[in-house]
Design a protein around this motif. Structure first.
Motif, PDB file in Angstrom:
ATOM      1  N   ASP A   1      30.530  22.917  29.517  1.00  0.00           N
ATOM      2  CA  ASP A   1      29.978  22.276  28.320  1.00  0.00           C
ATOM      3  C   ASP A   1      28.953  21.216  28.708  1.00  0.00           C
TER       4      ASP A   1
ATOM      5  N   LYS B   1      33.039  29.878  26.871  1.00  0.00           N
ATOM      6  CA  LYS B   1      32.927  29.231  25.565  1.00  0.00           C
ATOM      7  C   LYS B   1      33.588  27.852  25.532  1.00  0.00           C
ATOM      8  N   SER B   2      32.910  26.936  24.878  1.00  0.00           N
ATOM      9  CA  SER B   2      33.428  25.578  24.715  1.00  0.00           C
ATOM     10  C   SER B   2      34.334  25.489  23.499  1.00  0.00           C
TER      11      SER B   2
ATOM     12  N   TYR C   1      24.741  26.175  28.885  1.00  0.00           N
ATOM     13  CA  TYR C   1      25.926  25.856  29.682  1.00  0.00           C
ATOM     14  C   TYR C   1      25.473  25.242  30.993  1.00  0.00           C
TER      15      TYR C   1
ATOM     16  N   TYR D   1      33.113  35.910  27.960  1.00  0.00           N
ATOM     17  CA  TYR D   1      32.524  34.685  27.417  1.00  0.00           C
ATOM     18  C   TYR D   1      33.582  33.851  26.697  1.00  0.00           C
ATOM     19  N   ASN D   2      34.312  34.468  25.795  1.00  0.00           N
ATOM     20  CA  ASN D   2      35.311  33.743  25.002  1.00  0.00           C
ATOM     21  C   ASN D   2      36.429  33.154  25.860  1.00  0.00           C
TER      22      ASN D   2
ATOM     23  N   GLY E   1      34.443  22.093  27.323  1.00  0.00           N
ATOM     24  CA  GLY E   1      34.636  23.419  27.876  1.00  0.00           C
ATOM     25  C   GLY E   1      34.317  23.368  29.349  1.00  0.00           C
TER      26      GLY E   1
ATOM     27  N   LEU F   1      23.711  34.522  21.787  1.00  0.00           N
ATOM     28  CA  LEU F   1      24.800  35.189  21.086  1.00  0.00           C
ATOM     29  C   LEU F   1      24.243  35.625  19.741  1.00  0.00           C
TER      30      LEU F   1
ATOM     31  N   TYR G   1      22.632  29.314  23.256  1.00  0.00           N
ATOM     32  CA  TYR G   1      23.520  28.209  23.606  1.00  0.00           C
ATOM     33  C   TYR G   1      23.363  27.940  25.097  1.00  0.00           C
TER      34      TYR G   1
ATOM     35  N   GLY H   1      31.683  39.890  25.822  1.00  0.00           N
ATOM     36  CA  GLY H   1      32.163  39.024  24.756  1.00  0.00           C
ATOM     37  C   GLY H   1      33.521  38.427  25.081  1.00  0.00           C
TER      38      GLY H   1
END
Length: 109
Positions: free
Chosen positions: A89, A80-81, A54, A75-76, A86, A47, A52, A72
């Protein structure tokens, strides 16, 4: 081996890049690279300039992510955690292990 590329996620250990299929992303202002090890269900996402990781992320989710109209937003909303957990996570899902010799010399501090 010291010349081999390593992927070093912010909250994880360095892993050998040759275990992953990586794609540079140019159509997103947030996501700039996606690396996925399908055999271990492990993804490292860059990012902007930070990687990051996963865990336990299935191939179909990665395919949807790569094909999303807005990576984006996908992902969000889906990857995303949050502050403690998450869906993928690595704090609550098993982080795969890689051959220690393959990551020798990664020098991550």
């Amino acid at each position: 081996m010291s010349g081999a590329e390593q992927l070093c996620p912010k909250f994880g250990s360095c892993v050998p890049a040759d275990s992953f299929g990586c794609q540079e992303v140019t159509r997103s202002s947030l996501v700039t690279r996606v690396c996925y090890d399908e055999a271990k269900y492990y993804m490292i996402v860059r990012l902007k300039q930070t990687d990051y990781h996963y865990c336990a992320i299935r191939p179909e989710v990665v395919k949807q992510f790569l094909a999303a109209g807005s990576m984006g937003s996908f992902y969000n909303q889906n990857i995303k955690s949050g502050p403690t957990d998450g869906p993928f996570d690595c704090r609550t899902h098993s982080v795969p292990s890689y051959d220690a010799e393959a990551v020798l010399g990664s020098g991550r501090n």
